[in-house]
Design an enzyme around this catalytic site. Sequence first.
Site, PDB file in Angstrom:
ATOM      1  N   CYS A  54      -4.972  -3.793   3.042  1.00  0.00           N
ATOM      2  CA  CYS A  54      -4.683  -3.417   4.426  1.00  0.00           C
ATOM      3  C   CYS A  54      -5.817  -3.665   5.417  1.00  0.00           C
ATOM      4  CB  CYS A  54      -4.228  -1.956   4.456  1.00  0.00           C
ATOM      5  SG  CYS A  54      -3.319  -1.490   5.955  1.00  0.00           S
TER       6      CYS A  54
ATOM      7  N   LYS B 216     -10.653   0.261  -2.133  1.00  0.00           N
ATOM      8  CA  LYS B 216     -10.707  -0.194  -0.748  1.00  0.00           C
ATOM      9  C   LYS B 216     -12.082   0.049  -0.120  1.00  0.00           C
ATOM     10  CE  LYS B 216      -7.956   0.266   3.511  1.00  0.00           C
ATOM     11  NZ  LYS B 216      -6.891   1.118   4.127  1.00  0.00           N
TER      12      LYS B 216
ATOM     13  N   GLU C 146       0.850  -1.186   0.000  1.00  0.00           N
ATOM     14  CA  GLU C 146       0.000   0.000   0.000  1.00  0.00           C
ATOM     15  C   GLU C 146       0.891   1.243   0.000  1.00  0.00           C
ATOM     16  OE1 GLU C 146      -3.922   1.517   2.482  1.00  0.00           O
ATOM     17  OE2 GLU C 146      -2.347   0.430   3.547  1.00  0.00           O
TER      18      GLU C 146
END
Length: 330
Positions: free
Chosen positions: A204, A166, A86
């Site tokens: 993440c 995300k 990321e």
Amino acid sequence: HLVPRHPAARCAVTMAGPTAGGAGGGGERQQSRSPKGKAPPRPPETSKIGLVQMCSRNDKDVNFEECGRLVAEAARQGCQLVALPECFSFIGARPGEAQVAAEPLSGPIMAKYCALAKQHGLWLSLGGFQERPKQATAEGEGGEAKIFNTHAIVDADGQIVADYRKIHLFDAPFTGLVESKQSMAGSEVVFCDSPVGRLGVTICYDLRFPELYQKLRFEHGCDVLLIPAAFTVPTGSAHWELLLRARAVECQCYVVAAAQAGRHNEDGNKRESWGHAMVVDPWGKVLEDMGRSELGLRVVEISRSATEDVRRRMPLIDQRRYDIYGPGKP
């Protein structure tokens, strides 16, 4: 919006609520060059994946130079896919920097990474990337428009074959980070076939939401779960390895988690990442762990037969009782 551009690639999205582009919708949408209903291609017996741990700065050129060096080394070692963490391209030091740095996926920075993949003839996992939306968005921190945190998969021809925005934004004020101040959440589950198997594409903080990974494995047949990250020190020291191993075990998949490590700047927010880029096998064994401070590349070999053996011995896909405790059940 996700259109596969490579004949060997087969990608899909599952939508929940409004799409990332702002249109309404729901249910499942799939676009594929493979005949409808055709089984996914079987991955080779063994594949090599390059795992990267780096300490990105708020300088795109410096970060690209480092990524280019590591991708070239991965190519020399015979990797079919390289996983970057990321914020591989940029990590801000001040409010609003990430939004200013953002570009569309068709912009010049992503074009450089696509050219890098084509130059070395391998696939790249690029997530998350600061993506500027096509449409105007609400104002975020620093007075700048909000962006997407996007994970792009680039094939060996340099084409983007999947892009995931995300879903779960990291809003944890005790760490000093509230991602929703600069980013908007996506609304699609994304997977894509590749030379190393079917990829589950995440980023993440998604790691804390097991239902996403169960959907990728048990509904969409993923073999490898990609979780590029920039975990904070307090959350990483407590939960990083625990969660990665849990996702691998419950989904019976390889987990590949490229990571940021170390202090990213000294003249701004002094953000620091936990490190410990990691690969975990479907039995929960840690195959690689790059620790707190190591920067660079590790190459790991994954095995199709190892995955099949775990799934044969414990056929979770046939034993789950979503009819009793699945989504929406009281």
